[in-house]
Design a protein around this motif. Structure first.
Motif: not given
Ligand SMILES: CC(C)(COP(=O)(O)OP(=O)(O)OC[C@H]1O[C@@H](n2cnc3c(N)ncnc32)[C@H](O)[C@@H]1OP(=O)(O)O)[C@@H](O)C(=O)NCCC(=O)NCCS
Length: 168
Positions: A84-89, A121-125, A133-140, A162-168
């Motif tokens: 797993r890894g964490e994304v930031s943007w 994984e992603a974390e956003s205030a 919105k960005l995280a949810r839009k891309l399926g987190f 705390i968001f996550s997306k499973i890539l399978t």
């Protein structure tokens, strides 16, 4: 035209310029770091991309020669969380709401999947509307809330999502 490409050694300067501009304009008030980046950070960012490690990569948005957005993926090299890894943007404030964040995050997710990662994984205030919105839009999916996860510069605490997306 805005071009999206993989980040490489030499992009450090443009990445910190973009980040510092976001801070200066108070457009990055919910980022984890509130420190203006300096030459040492440029060296560290360039070194990270130069090493070309499986778990440390990013994509940048480029307008002409200027970097106007970045999305970075960071994972551990080994151990039981290496899948797993964490994304930031972050996007340059002049370029907000032009789908650059969407394009960058899509590129990172595709690359993470190609590299065999399973979980992102992603974390956003909580009140960082563009980021959530960005995280949810891309399926987190929302996994939880860190109460008082962030201390913003006016001295107030805000919860982080705390968001996550499973890539399978
Ligand atoms: C989060 C960020 C990267 C989004 O970049 P962007 O290029 O503007 O995002 P996009 O144009 O791809 O928009 C993504 C979604 O968010 C929505 N959105 C973007 N900005 C918004 C705003 N100010 N208010 C409401 N919704 C917004 C868009 O409508 C879009 O959803 P849609 O396609 O369903 O309409 C950018 O706002 C940013 O850099 N913020 C500051 C740095 C930061 O907070 N980083 C994250 C720390 S956790």
């Amino acid at each position: 035209m805005i071009h999206i490409r993989q980040a490489q050694n030499g992009d450090g300067k443009g990445i910190i310029k973009c980040f510092n501009e976001g801070l200066r304009r108070s457009a990055y008030k919910y980022t984890g770091s509130n420190r203006y980046q300096n030459r040492r950070d440029v060296v560290d960012i360039d070194a990270m991309f130069q090493k070309n490690k499986k778990g440390a990569f990013g994509f940048v948005a480029v307008d002409g020669k200027e970097i106007v957005g970045v999305c970075i993926f960071l994972a551990k090299d080994s151990g039981r969380t290496r899948h797993r890894g964490e994304v930031s943007w972050g996007v340059h404030p002049d370029y907000f709401k032009r789908k650059i964040g969407t394009r960058l995050l899509k590129a990172v997710l595709t690359e993470a999947s190609k590299r065999g990662f399973v979980r992102v994984e992603a974390e956003s205030a909580k009140n960082n509307i563009p980021s959530t919105k960005l995280a949810r839009k891309l399926g987190f999916k929302l996994e939880g809330i860190k109460k008082r996860g962030l201390l913003i510069d006016n001295g107030k605490y805000v919860d982080t999502l705390i968001f996550s997306k499973i890539l399978t």
